[in-house]
Design a protein around this motif. Sequence first.
Motif, PDB file in Angstrom:
ATOM      1  N   ARG A  89       0.832  -1.194   0.000  1.00 30.96           N
ATOM      2  CA  ARG A  89       0.000   0.000   0.000  1.00 30.96           C
ATOM      3  C   ARG A  89       0.869   1.248   0.000  1.00 30.96           C
ATOM      4  NH1 ARG A  89      -2.631  -0.503   6.106  1.00 30.96           N
ATOM      5  NH2 ARG A  89      -0.745   0.049   7.287  1.00 30.96           N
ATOM      6  N   GLN A  90       0.279   2.303  -0.526  1.00 30.85           N
ATOM      7  CA  GLN A  90       0.988   3.578  -0.569  1.00 30.85           C
ATOM      8  C   GLN A  90       0.013   4.693  -0.248  1.00 30.85           C
ATOM      9  OE1 GLN A  90       3.089   4.386  -4.234  1.00 30.85           O
ATOM     10  NE2 GLN A  90       4.430   5.865  -3.226  1.00 30.85           N
ATOM     11  N   ALA A  91       0.295   5.382   0.845  1.00 36.67           N
ATOM     12  CA  ALA A  91      -0.508   6.531   1.235  1.00 36.67           C
ATOM     13  C   ALA A  91       0.116   7.787   0.631  1.00 36.67           C
ATOM     14  CB  ALA A  91      -0.570   6.638   2.751  1.00 36.67           C
ATOM     15  N   PRO A  92      -0.672   8.839   0.468  1.00 33.09           N
ATOM     16  CA  PRO A  92      -0.128  10.082  -0.114  1.00 33.09           C
ATOM     17  C   PRO A  92       1.083  10.583   0.664  1.00 33.09           C
ATOM     18  CG  PRO A  92      -2.507  10.185  -0.024  1.00 33.09           C
ATOM     19  CD  PRO A  92      -2.116   8.938   0.711  1.00 33.09           C
ATOM     20  N   GLY A  93       2.149  10.874  -0.053  1.00 33.52           N
ATOM     21  CA  GLY A  93       3.352  11.399   0.568  1.00 33.52           C
ATOM     22  C   GLY A  93       4.219  10.381   1.259  1.00 33.52           C
ATOM     23  N   LYS A  94       3.840   9.104   1.142  1.00 40.32           N
ATOM     24  CA  LYS A  94       4.615   8.052   1.805  1.00 40.32           C
ATOM     25  C   LYS A  94       5.109   7.036   0.787  1.00 40.32           C
ATOM     26  CE  LYS A  94       2.384   8.336   6.333  1.00 40.32           C
ATOM     27  NZ  LYS A  94       1.748   7.555   7.439  1.00 40.32           N
ATOM     28  N   GLN A  95       6.101   6.253   1.208  1.00 44.01           N
ATOM     29  CA  GLN A  95       6.616   5.207   0.341  1.00 44.01           C
ATOM     30  C   GLN A  95       5.687   4.002   0.345  1.00 44.01           C
ATOM     31  OE1 GLN A  95      10.660   4.425   1.681  1.00 44.01           O
ATOM     32  NE2 GLN A  95      11.465   5.851   0.156  1.00 44.01           N
ATOM     33  N   ARG A  96       5.750   3.238  -0.736  1.00 42.74           N
ATOM     34  CA  ARG A  96       4.987   2.001  -0.791  1.00 42.74           C
ATOM     35  C   ARG A  96       5.551   1.035   0.248  1.00 42.74           C
ATOM     36  NH1 ARG A  96       3.631  -0.556  -6.601  1.00 42.74           N
ATOM     37  NH2 ARG A  96       2.948   1.614  -6.805  1.00 42.74           N
ATOM     38  N   GLU A  97       4.657   0.361   0.957  1.00 44.43           N
ATOM     39  CA  GLU A  97       5.077  -0.549   2.004  1.00 44.43           C
ATOM     40  C   GLU A  97       4.376  -1.899   1.874  1.00 44.43           C
ATOM     41  OE1 GLU A  97       4.001   0.931   5.875  1.00 44.43           O
ATOM     42  OE2 GLU A  97       1.862   0.933   5.430  1.00 44.43           O
ATOM     43  N   LEU A  98       5.057  -2.921   2.351  1.00 41.87           N
ATOM     44  CA  LEU A  98       4.469  -4.256   2.352  1.00 41.87           C
ATOM     45  C   LEU A  98       3.357  -4.327   3.396  1.00 41.87           C
ATOM     46  CD1 LEU A  98       4.535  -7.324   1.590  1.00 41.87           C
ATOM     47  CD2 LEU A  98       6.112  -7.595   3.509  1.00 41.87           C
ATOM     48  N   VAL A  99       2.235  -4.902   2.994  1.00 45.03           N
ATOM     49  CA  VAL A  99       1.142  -5.162   3.929  1.00 45.03           C
ATOM     50  C   VAL A  99       1.167  -6.631   4.344  1.00 45.03           C
ATOM     51  CG1 VAL A  99      -1.347  -5.177   4.260  1.00 45.03           C
ATOM     52  CG2 VAL A  99      -0.273  -3.339   2.917  1.00 45.03           C
ATOM     53  N   ALA A 100       1.175  -7.513   3.354  1.00 39.49           N
ATOM     54  CA  ALA A 100       1.171  -8.947   3.639  1.00 39.49           C
ATOM     55  C   ALA A 100       1.617  -9.698   2.394  1.00 39.49           C
ATOM     56  CB  ALA A 100      -0.217  -9.428   4.061  1.00 39.49           C
ATOM     57  N   VAL A 101       2.223 -10.859   2.609  1.00 36.38           N
ATOM     58  CA  VAL A 101       2.657 -11.693   1.493  1.00 36.38           C
ATOM     59  C   VAL A 101       2.390 -13.143   1.845  1.00 36.38           C
ATOM     60  CG1 VAL A 101       5.028 -11.856   2.331  1.00 36.38           C
ATOM     61  CG2 VAL A 101       4.556 -12.193  -0.104  1.00 36.38           C
ATOM     62  N   PHE A 150      -5.663  -8.083   9.560  1.00 36.81           N
ATOM     63  CA  PHE A 150      -5.717  -8.456   8.146  1.00 36.81           C
ATOM     64  C   PHE A 150      -5.332  -9.920   7.983  1.00 36.81           C
ATOM     65  CE2 PHE A 150      -4.696  -4.018   6.132  1.00 36.81           C
ATOM     66  CZ  PHE A 150      -5.713  -3.456   6.914  1.00 36.81           C
ATOM     67  N   THR A 151      -5.933 -10.568   6.993  1.00 37.13           N
ATOM     68  CA  THR A 151      -5.604 -11.949   6.671  1.00 37.13           C
ATOM     69  C   THR A 151      -5.414 -12.085   5.166  1.00 37.13           C
ATOM     70  OG1 THR A 151      -6.896 -12.770   8.545  1.00 37.13           O
ATOM     71  CG2 THR A 151      -6.314 -14.351   6.827  1.00 37.13           C
ATOM     72  N   ILE A 152      -4.268 -12.612   4.774  1.00 37.22           N
ATOM     73  CA  ILE A 152      -4.007 -12.860   3.358  1.00 37.22           C
ATOM     74  C   ILE A 152      -4.229 -14.337   3.074  1.00 37.22           C
ATOM     75  CG2 ILE A 152      -1.519 -13.261   3.672  1.00 37.22           C
ATOM     76  CD1 ILE A 152      -1.111 -11.796   0.964  1.00 37.22           C
ATOM     77  N   SER A 153      -4.796 -14.620   1.910  1.00 36.18           N
ATOM     78  CA  SER A 153      -5.021 -16.004   1.504  1.00 36.18           C
ATOM     79  C   SER A 153      -4.919 -16.082  -0.016  1.00 36.18           C
ATOM     80  CB  SER A 153      -6.390 -16.504   1.971  1.00 36.18           C
ATOM     81  OG  SER A 153      -7.436 -15.722   1.422  1.00 36.18           O
ATOM     82  N   ASN A 186      -5.394 -18.749  -9.276  1.00 33.01           N
ATOM     83  CA  ASN A 186      -4.307 -17.746  -9.322  1.00 33.01           C
ATOM     84  C   ASN A 186      -4.770 -16.421  -8.730  1.00 33.01           C
ATOM     85  OD1 ASN A 186      -2.448 -19.495 -10.486  1.00 33.01           O
ATOM     86  ND2 ASN A 186      -3.051 -18.943 -12.563  1.00 33.01           N
ATOM     87  N   THR A 187      -5.435 -16.498  -7.609  1.00 31.44           N
ATOM     88  CA  THR A 187      -6.024 -15.317  -6.989  1.00 31.44           C
ATOM     89  C   THR A 187      -5.555 -15.181  -5.546  1.00 31.44           C
ATOM     90  OG1 THR A 187      -7.986 -15.447  -8.408  1.00 31.44           O
ATOM     91  CG2 THR A 187      -8.193 -14.185  -6.378  1.00 31.44           C
ATOM     92  N   VAL A 188      -5.277 -13.947  -5.168  1.00 30.92           N
ATOM     93  CA  VAL A 188      -4.895 -13.649  -3.790  1.00 30.92           C
ATOM     94  C   VAL A 188      -5.931 -12.712  -3.198  1.00 30.92           C
ATOM     95  CG1 VAL A 188      -3.372 -11.725  -4.487  1.00 30.92           C
ATOM     96  CG2 VAL A 188      -3.029 -12.853  -2.272  1.00 30.92           C
ATOM     97  N   TYR A 189      -6.218 -12.898  -1.923  1.00 32.22           N
ATOM     98  CA  TYR A 189      -7.221 -12.102  -1.223  1.00 32.22           C
ATOM     99  C   TYR A 189      -6.573 -11.416  -0.015  1.00 32.22           C
ATOM    100  CZ  TYR A 189     -10.178 -15.367  -3.803  1.00 32.22           C
ATOM    101  OH  TYR A 189     -10.753 -16.129  -4.778  1.00 32.22           O
ATOM    102  N   LEU A 190      -7.161 -10.299   0.360  1.00 31.68           N
ATOM    103  CA  LEU A 190      -6.756  -9.637   1.595  1.00 31.68           C
ATOM    104  C   LEU A 190      -8.032  -9.263   2.345  1.00 31.68           C
ATOM    105  CD1 LEU A 190      -4.300  -8.620   3.247  1.00 31.68           C
ATOM    106  CD2 LEU A 190      -4.739  -6.354   2.245  1.00 31.68           C
TER     107      LEU A 190
END
Length: 120
Positions: free
Chosen positions: A38-50, A67-70, A76-80
């Motif tokens: 994710r990337q918020a305005p004025g911030k660097q992109r950051e990892l949320v989940a993998v 949060f839960t990633i699956s 071939n689909t990923v969910y958050l």
Amino acid sequence: QVQLVESGGGLVQPGGSLRLSCAASGSIFSINAMGWYRQAPGKQRELVAVILSRGSTNYADSVKGRFTISRDNAKNTVYLQMNSLKPEDTAEYYCNVNGYNRVSASFDYWGQGTQVTVSS
């Protein structure tokens, strides 16, 4: 070529939930990691989940327990799944998929992004 299609973003009140999806299609032989950033305005992109191919996961400290990633390997689909959303979760969310295509070349693609806004 691999295409990623994201869906599920939107506006939600604090404490609410959203579910993001990212479907990969195209010349795919195998997928290693699927992740959300994710990337918020004025911030660097950051990892949320993998999530890796065998199901192991890693989360940013800020989202652990909420949060839960699956992934659905057949699709071939990923969910958050995002619960207990906070205003600070507001950002553009991007999925990232890497793996190998049908001629054994590696690939690493980003989705187009989906906006998540948490506000009352």
